[in-house]
Scaffold this active site. Structure first.
Site, PDB file in Angstrom:
ATOM      1  CB  SER A 253      -0.868  -0.001   1.125  1.00 35.83           C
ATOM      2  OG  SER A 253      -2.121   0.764   1.000  1.00 35.83           O
ATOM      3  CE  LYS A 257      -0.156   5.425  -2.088  1.00 35.35           C
ATOM      4  NZ  LYS A 257      -1.017   4.949  -2.471  1.00 35.35           N
ATOM      5  CD1 TRP A 344      -8.164   3.538  -1.661  1.00 27.75           C
ATOM      6  CD2 TRP A 344      -9.610   4.382  -2.638  1.00 27.75           C
ATOM      7  NE1 TRP A 344      -8.068   4.750  -1.265  1.00 27.75           N
ATOM      8  CE2 TRP A 344      -8.965   5.519  -1.928  1.00 27.75           C
ATOM      9  CE3 TRP A 344     -10.765   5.089  -3.436  1.00 27.75           C
ATOM     10  CZ2 TRP A 344      -9.284   7.091  -1.973  1.00 27.75           C
ATOM     11  CZ3 TRP A 344     -10.873   6.618  -3.430  1.00 27.75           C
ATOM     12  CH2 TRP A 344     -10.043   7.290  -2.881  1.00 27.75           C
ATOM     13  CG  HIS A 394      -5.829  -2.362   0.446  1.00 26.81           C
ATOM     14  ND1 HIS A 394      -5.067  -2.250  -0.629  1.00 26.81           N
ATOM     15  CD2 HIS A 394      -5.278  -1.621   1.560  1.00 26.81           C
ATOM     16  CE1 HIS A 394      -4.117  -1.243  -0.192  1.00 26.81           C
ATOM     17  NE2 HIS A 394      -4.075  -1.086   1.243  1.00 26.81           N
TER      18      HIS A 394
HETATM   19  C1  GCU Z   1      -5.535   4.694   1.717  1.00 28.52           C
HETATM   20  C2  GCU Z   1      -4.865   5.656   0.501  1.00 28.52           C
HETATM   21  C3  GCU Z   1      -4.102   4.753  -0.361  1.00 28.52           C
HETATM   22  C4  GCU Z   1      -3.096   3.947   0.210  1.00 28.52           C
HETATM   23  C5  GCU Z   1      -3.844   3.159   1.335  1.00 28.52           C
HETATM   24  C6  GCU Z   1      -2.783   2.331   2.218  1.00 28.52           C
HETATM   25  O1  GCU Z   1      -6.190   4.002   1.270  1.00 28.52           O
HETATM   26  O2  GCU Z   1      -5.922   6.469  -0.065  1.00 28.52           O
HETATM   27  O3  GCU Z   1      -3.384   5.497  -1.064  1.00 28.52           O
HETATM   28  O4  GCU Z   1      -2.152   3.032  -0.659  1.00 28.52           O
HETATM   29  O5  GCU Z   1      -4.325   4.100   2.174  1.00 28.52           O
HETATM   30  O6  GCU Z   1      -1.594   2.730   2.664  1.00 28.52           O
HETATM   31  O7  GCU Z   1      -3.191   1.368   3.089  1.00 28.52           O
END
Ligand code: GCU
Length: 415
Positions: A253, A257, A344, A394
């Site tokens: 997540s 990134k 998402w 997720h």
């Molecule tokens: C939120 C955010 C995402 C990210 C995620 C996470 O949903 O919007 O961009 O990847 O958190 O880190 O779990």
């Protein structure tokens, strides 16, 4: 299905038929229009240019390694986990002196194999003690996010949190397959909230400290976390049991990134895994599906650099996109993992970015995902760019890890 959190302005689009057409910037065409025709041109011209654009417009510029940085092995247990592993904890002072923030690196190394082993390195969300119930892991003393289970009291971790995130860190399985694990809490570098930088490296490494006014191209939290992964690597290069040429980065997540950005900046990482990294990670920004640039900037204003705010609802103006971020790993292997219910994060946008990065791997005679269309559930694809989509939400699951270890076996276990 709750896919989108509070504070998001526009309703997210989850309808494939409502994704407007878009044109991706070509990884092989320089800003001045010159076409890249070979790996040398990619490395000399286009790669540095793209890296610079991501730095300037997306993640922000981080400092180099602090001179005089040092570390200390603060604990070592050669009989950890019933004798299966050696557990080490290493304090890394990040400012180049004994003051300032530290990165507390936790390492498990398999006792079976002799000599140096390949290692997965990844940041964790809640503290090292959450990755395994092992009572020998020190509990962080820094700010940690509140958790639903109530193991965190006033943003301080307690022993009740031991192993609370263990499902994301299959330590025994890694050891069994001959891998070591190195992990550190992302909040050691910067706690994850908009003012968290005051407690982290972005203040500590700036002469103005907590009075720092950030330039629009200065580093955000993701860049600070990524920078910390390179500092962990500085240590791993010196550990006698670690094969530093075989360090695989992994992140889930927001930390996915981070893994992509760390892997792009630092070619010492031999392999990179981005699990459900979504928008601002592996998902194409230009594809209007799920999270958008404006959502990131509104909800997490501290993650990216100031310049990135310019692209709210204007993703087509970004000089770069996610396929180019993935391509910055070339020719090193990279793996993008998606989950079907994680709309998402735009699983299809993650696949398309992985596929489109392939043109750069081809310059090296290497194959990327090797398919045109997104594969069915649970059918991993790809040679040098791995990809899968699994059922479910997720999360970073044991099944995801098995695919990542299979991929790493193919690339890192060769003599
Ligand atoms: C939120 C955010 C995402 C990210 C995620 C996470 O949903 O919007 O961009 O990847 O958190 O880190 O779990």
């Amino acid at each position: 299905m709750l896919l989108c959190g509070p504070g998001v302005a526009a309703e997210p689009n989850y309808d494939e038929s409502r994704v407007p057409a878009y044109t991706l910037p070509d990884p092989l065409v320089c800003q001045d229009g010159t076409r890249v025709t070979n790996a040398r041109m990619w490395e000399r011209r286009r790669r540095p240019e793209l890296l610079w654009l991501f730095e300037e417009q997306v993640y922000g510029r981080a400092p180099t390694r602090p001179p005089g940085m040092w570390w200390e092995v603060v604990s070592e247990d050669r009989q950890a986990l019933n004798g299966r592993a050696t557990r080490k904890e290493v304090t890394i002072w990040l400012r180049g002196d004994r003051g300032g923030p530290t990165l507390e690196l936790l390492l498990y190394l398999p006792n079976g194999p002799r000599g140096r082993v390949p290692v997965f390195l990844g940041l964790n969300f809640m503290g090292n003690h959450t990755v395994h119930p092992d009572p020998g892991i020190r509990i962080p003393t820094k700010w940690v996010p509140a958790d639903r289970a109530g193991t965190v009291v006033d943003h301080r971790a307690t022993a009740a949190g031991r192993g609370s995130m263990a499902s994301r860190w299959p330590v025994e399985r890694l050891l069994e397959r001959g891998y070591g694990l190195a992990t550190a809490y992302c909040g050691d570098l910067e706690p994850d909230f908009p003012e968290g930088w005051k407690l982290g490296v972005r203040a500590a490494l700036s002469p103005a400290g907590t009075n720092t006014v950030f330039a629009p191209e200065a580093w955000g939290a993701i860049a600070a976390w990524a920078w910390g992964l390179s500092r962990a690597m500085d240590y791993l290069e010196t550990d006698p049991r670690v094969d530093a040429r075989k360090v695989a980065l992994i992140g889930h997540s927001r930390l996915g990134k981070t893994a992509l950005w760390a892997g792009a900046r630092d070619p010492r990482f031999a392999l990179v895994v981005a699990n459900e990294s979504g928008e601002g990670g592996a998902a194409l920004a230009r594809r209007r599906f799920g999270e958008r640039t404006a959502d990131l900037n509104r909800r997490f204003p501290h993650w990216f650099c100031g310049n990135f705010k310019r692209y709210n609802d204007r993703e087509d103006d970004l000089p770069v996109d996610a396929h180019q971020l993935i391509a910055l790993m070339a020719p090193r292997p990279v793996y993008v993992g998606s989950a079907a219910e994680d709309l998402w994060a735009d699983p299809r946008g993650e696949f398309l970015a992985a596929r489109e990065a392939g043109v750069v791997y081809r310059l090296y005679g290497r194959e990327g995902v090797g398919v045109e269309t997104q594969p069915p559930l649970h059918q991993p694809v790809g040679q040098f760019i791995g990809y899968h989509i699994r059922a479910g939400r997720h999360e970073l699951t044991a099944w995801d890890w098995e695919q990542y270890m299979n991929f790493a076996d193919r690339h890192l276990r060769r003599p």
